[in-house]
Scaffold this active site. Structure first.
Site: not given
Ligand SMILES: Cc1cc2nc3c(=O)[nH]c(=O)nc-3n(C[C@H](O)[C@H](O)[C@H](O)COP(=O)(O)OP(=O)(O)OC[C@H]3O[C@@H](n4cnc5c(N)ncnc54)[C@H](O)[C@@H]3O)c2cc1C
Length: 431
Positions: A32, A163, A287, A295, A418
């Site tokens: 992505g 949630g 995640d 994040a 303050h």
């Molecule tokens: C609506 C919403 C609101 C949110 N608001 C908050 C917030 O306010 N604060 C907060 O801390 N968190 C928030 N989150 C959670 C946060 O977005 C996630 O916890 C965070 O993005 C996780 O990061 P990550 O790097 O683990 O995965 P992700 O951000 O999901 O990134 C994973 C990436 O891996 C890529 N990928 C997947 N499989 C493959 C593969 N096989 N090969 C190559 N690439 C691949 C995907 O395309 C993606 O780009 C929110 C989530 C949602 C859905």
């Protein structure tokens, strides 16, 4: 050393940037867009909408008849995403970025677009995807990604799941004028949060006209008609749009983890406290590990894994991850809840203060909210739970103190300027 990272979200790309700074040869494969869920369909787009929703609420309070159009905010949201994505591109200037889906061939090799890649160490950071309920009609609901693509405000919205994600959307769409109903299966919204905090938020959202049904089990969805059971009685609610917000599940699909011998369950990739998987040298962060899906948790897990790879020690406290909910009013929390203290048989007392007694909050017309500190008999601060304007910023003062094992006595000696909202924390300390 060669480091191969799969996934361009906060777990993947931030680790890649830091690893490149430390002189590692880094390849990042992402399917992505850069920024992952957080930037493209999570934290940032929702907070852009939250910002304008807040403006609407403030204008309403001030009696100003001025409402940004939802379509214009949707355009602004896209611009924000693109601007920040450009920033990530720049940060990754010393990283080889490959676009495509990665799949393990064996424990040393990953294949993407027909090409093989390997690394001395590999980090999996493939994130999560929206979960759903196994009920008829579930496929007709919007996901959190799809609701962010709307350009018009639905007249009515039913949110399944009370949630964090569900409540943020409920709060946003209520401000833009939707009739909103939230269905929560548990006795309280925000099930893992401090119960007192969750109850106060429910009251506050209800006052804003959001209908919240708790202990409501949704059983079917048919053309916007949501059927749910409550205390053995069956009810229905009709909505123009239905959002499924019942959590997220780790994205392990298609990675071919089996051929690499990497252990995982439905709850995510299994890791130890260094975020190393069952295969030495292969790590998983964010995640995809099924832990706290935030994040900043993903980012710091990546940093912790990288430190281990580089032979560096750190003292990151993964038991202290602040969390914020960007509803109106905001909610923020860090450390232990009162319920967790009871479970652990810890003798604690709670100190509270209220926004309505704070000069800055009253002058901002934000008198709703409170601060609750959880303090051990020893004086150690164990947790903090806030609701109200800027709660997500205020929480970090207390997070810093808890991180440094600070005590109530030490905090009481600290002068707060303050008039500021931070005096709400100060008032709790002296209550
Ligand atoms: C609506 C919403 C609101 C949110 N608001 C908050 C917030 O306010 N604060 C907060 O801390 N968190 C928030 N989150 C959670 C946060 O977005 C996630 O916890 C965070 O993005 C996780 O990061 P990550 O790097 O683990 O995965 P992700 O951000 O999901 O990134 C994973 C990436 O891996 C890529 N990928 C997947 N499989 C493959 C593969 N096989 N090969 C190559 N690439 C691949 C995907 O395309 C993606 O780009 C929110 C989530 C949602 C859905």
């Amino acid at each position: 050393m060669k480091l191969l990272i799969i996934g361009g979200g906060p777990g993947g790309y931030e680790t890649a940037v830091e690893a490149a700074k430390r002189g590692l040869e880094v390849t990042l494969i992402t399917e992505g867009p850069l920024g992952g869920t957080c930037l493209n369909e999570g934290c940032i787009p929702t907070k852009t909408f939250c910002h304008y929703a807040e403006l609407i609420e403030q204008n309403n309070k001030a009696g100003l008849d001025c409402k940004p159009s939802f379509a214009a905010v949707a355009v602004r949201k896209q611009n924000v995403i693109e601007q920040l994505r450009g920033g990530i591109d720049m940060l990754l200037k010393n990283v080889q970025v490959i676009r495509g889906k990665a799949q393990f061939k064996d424990s040393k090799t990953v294949v993407c677009n027909g090409q093989e890649y390997s690394g001395d160490k590999i980090i999996i950071a493939t994130g999560s995807v929206s979960a759903s309920l196994p009920i008829p009609g579930a496929e007709s609901c919007l996901t959190s990604k799809e609701i962010l693509e709307l350009t018009e405000v639905p007249e009515s919205l039913c949110v399944i799941g009370g949630g964090v994600i569900g409540l943020e959307f409920a709060s946003i769409f209520r401000s833009f004028g939707s009739e909103v109903t939230v269905m929560e299966f548990c006795p309280n919204i925000l099930p893992r949060f401090d119960v007192d905090l969750a109850k106060r938020l429910k009251q506050s959202l209800s006052k804003r006209g959001i209908n919240i049904e708790v202990q409501a089990q949704v059983t079917a969805i048919d053309g916007g008609m949501v059927t749910y059971k409550k205390k053995d009685e069956e009810y229905t609610v009709q909505a123009d749009k239905v959002l499924m917000a019942v959590g997220r599940r780790p994205n392990t699909g298609g990675l071919n983890l089996e051929v690499a011998g990497i252990d995982y369950t439905r709850k995510g990739v299994t890791v130890n406290d260094r975020f190393e998987t069952s295969v030495p040298g292969i790590f998983a962060v964010g995640d995809v590990t099924g832990g706290i899906m935030l994040a900043h948790a993903a980012t710091y897990q990546g940093l912790h894994a990288l430190n281990h790879i580089c032979g560096q020690q750190d003292s990151i406290r993964f038991d202290l991850i602040p969390a914020a909910v960007f509803t109106m009013p905001e909610v923020a929390t860090v450390g232990l809840t009162e319920e967790q203290c009871k479970e652990q048989e810890l003798q604690v007392h709670c100190l509270k203060s209220f926004y309505r007694a704070n000069g800055k909050a009253v002058s901002m017309d934000e008198p709703e909210g409170y601060c609750k500190l959880i303090v051990a008999e020893s004086g150690a601060i164990l947790g903090a739970h806030l609701m109200g304007a800027h709660a997500s910023d205020l929480i970090h003062e207390i997070a810093a103190v808890i991180n440094m094992k600070g005590t109530l006595g030490q905090m009481q000696n600290m002068i707060h300027a303050h008039p500021t909202l931070s005096e709400i924390v100060q008032s709790a300390l002296h209550n």
